[in-house]
Design an enzyme around this catalytic site. Sequence first.
Site, mmCIF file in Angstrom:
data_model
loop_
_atom_site.group_PDB
_atom_site.id
_atom_site.type_symbol
_atom_site.label_atom_id
_atom_site.label_comp_id
_atom_site.label_asym_id
_atom_site.label_seq_id
_atom_site.Cartn_x
_atom_site.Cartn_y
_atom_site.Cartn_z
ATOM 1 N NE ARG A 51 0.142 1.302 3.422
ATOM 2 C CZ ARG A 51 1.030 2.211 3.678
ATOM 3 N NH1 ARG A 51 2.327 1.879 3.754
ATOM 4 N NH2 ARG A 51 0.718 3.467 3.867
ATOM 5 N N GLY A 52 0.248 2.414 -0.065
ATOM 6 C CA GLY A 52 1.030 3.639 -0.218
ATOM 7 C C GLY A 52 1.147 3.917 -1.712
ATOM 8 C CB ALA A 53 0.480 6.996 -3.670
ATOM 9 N NE ARG A 88 -6.088 0.866 -1.797
ATOM 10 C CZ ARG A 88 -5.433 1.404 -0.765
ATOM 11 N NH1 ARG A 88 -4.134 1.197 -0.606
ATOM 12 N NH2 ARG A 88 -6.062 2.173 0.114
ATOM 13 C CD GLN A 199 -3.302 2.574 6.849
ATOM 14 O OE1 GLN A 199 -3.904 2.936 7.851
ATOM 15 N NE2 GLN A 199 -3.891 2.495 5.671
ATOM 16 C CG ASP A 240 -3.051 8.069 -1.359
ATOM 17 O OD1 ASP A 240 -3.006 8.553 -0.213
ATOM 18 O OD2 ASP A 240 -2.706 6.911 -1.630
ATOM 19 C CG ASN A 250 -2.520 11.601 2.732
ATOM 20 O OD1 ASN A 250 -2.013 10.695 2.060
ATOM 21 N ND2 ASN A 250 -2.170 11.824 3.985
HETATM 22 O O1 MRU Z 1 -4.510 3.304 2.225
HETATM 23 P P1 MRU Z 1 -3.016 3.475 2.160
HETATM 24 O O2 MRU Z 1 -2.304 2.883 3.321
HETATM 25 O O3 MRU Z 1 -2.468 3.028 0.835
HETATM 26 O O4 MRU Z 1 -2.842 5.051 2.235
HETATM 27 C C1 MRU Z 1 -1.558 5.605 2.196
HETATM 28 C C2 MRU Z 1 -1.544 7.065 2.359
HETATM 29 O O5 MRU Z 1 -2.556 7.698 2.535
HETATM 30 C C3 MRU Z 1 -0.226 7.742 2.184
HETATM 31 O O6 MRU Z 1 -0.190 8.918 2.926
HETATM 32 C C4 MRU Z 1 -0.017 8.088 0.707
HETATM 33 O O7 MRU Z 1 -0.202 6.966 -0.093
HETATM 34 C C5 MRU Z 1 1.304 8.677 0.455
HETATM 35 S S1 MRU Z 1 2.540 7.430 0.426
HETATM 36 C C6 MRU Z 1 4.077 8.084 0.266
#
Ligand code: MRU
Length: 356
Positions: A51-53, A88, A199, A240, A250
């Site tokens: 996960r994470g963009a 996603r 997270q 994101d 985000n």
């Molecule tokens: O749902 P997630 O855990 O994928 O969400 C992640 C976030 O909101 C992060 O802040 C975002 O992806 C930036 S990652 C460098």
Amino acid sequence: MHINGKEFRTIWFENNIVKIIDQTKLPHQFIIKDLKNIKDSINAIKTMEVRGAPLIGATAAYGLVLSIIENNDQSFLKKASEDLIKSRPTAINLKWAVDRMMKKLSGVNSKEILKIAINEAHAICEEDISFCKNIGLNGLKIIEKIYKKKKDTINILTHCNAGWLATIDWGTATSPIYHAHQNGIKLHVWVDETRPRNQGANLTSYELNEEGIPNTIIADNTGGILMQRGEVDMCITGTDRTLASGDVANKVGTYLKALAAYDNKVPFYVALPSSTIDWNLKNFKDIPIEERNSEELSFIEGLDKNNKLTKILIYPQKSKAMNLAFDITPAKYVTGLITEKGICEASSEGLKGLFK
Ligand code: MRU
């Protein structure tokens, strides 16, 4: 960065298999998982093993590599790319990475395609690492300024995990923190727990611990009172999807933190690589906001007294719950965007100034 003193990236490619750290098991179990085909890749993104963009973008890029290994056929590849994009909806990096790969791979003959795909997926990862490193060096300048004035421990608040676990290495929001720490600046991080999937607690606090950075987990509603008490010097979050207007999507709860920061004159920065900028969408209301299964709210997982991972229901059995995963922070609440090219105002003029 490090886990148990050993250097890791979040994703790598070995013997035609993609290796990931299964983030659904952290912090209690460290498991390296194999992705062997396109189905595994889509599943890893959907279930948030990755996960994470930036990391879901990289996983999608390697997912296309795996789809070629599985079936070297253009229509199979096209279907794989469409399914990946749907896995996603909010983080634009996913579509960005798939589009970049498909631009290289569409119509390429089957003898050459695998090598080109592997090289491009590697390039996406290497570029992300270098962008995140530069985000750190740029963000470091802001932290240094605050440190010069304060001459004491700087308290930084962050939400969710925009750490190295959300990227390939370094992270976005955490990269300035890691660089400041390595430069001898005294820091302490307030880590928003980030319900419902935690997270912040499970990933950000974990990775900061592994790098020896002092941090404290707080409930998501605590940031406001800490800001009123003067116990937050700055906020840094990830994103994101950031629009050309500077509006930022985000993890849900980011907006409320930005409002509290605005009211208390606490600088609120958002760190992002350019792969997170959506240059096309005009209105933030058109950003697709992911709604996830409400069981992520009503059930919680942790270690029981016998150190066994257990999932328990914490809501009344008859209650309904709703799980929106992201929110939008309008640009006016963002002090600045920290990018690989420098820091700019959260506005179209600011972004255009950096990215001609
Ligand atoms: O749902 P997630 O855990 O994928 O969400 C992640 C976030 O909101 C992060 O802040 C975002 O992806 C930036 S990652 C460098």
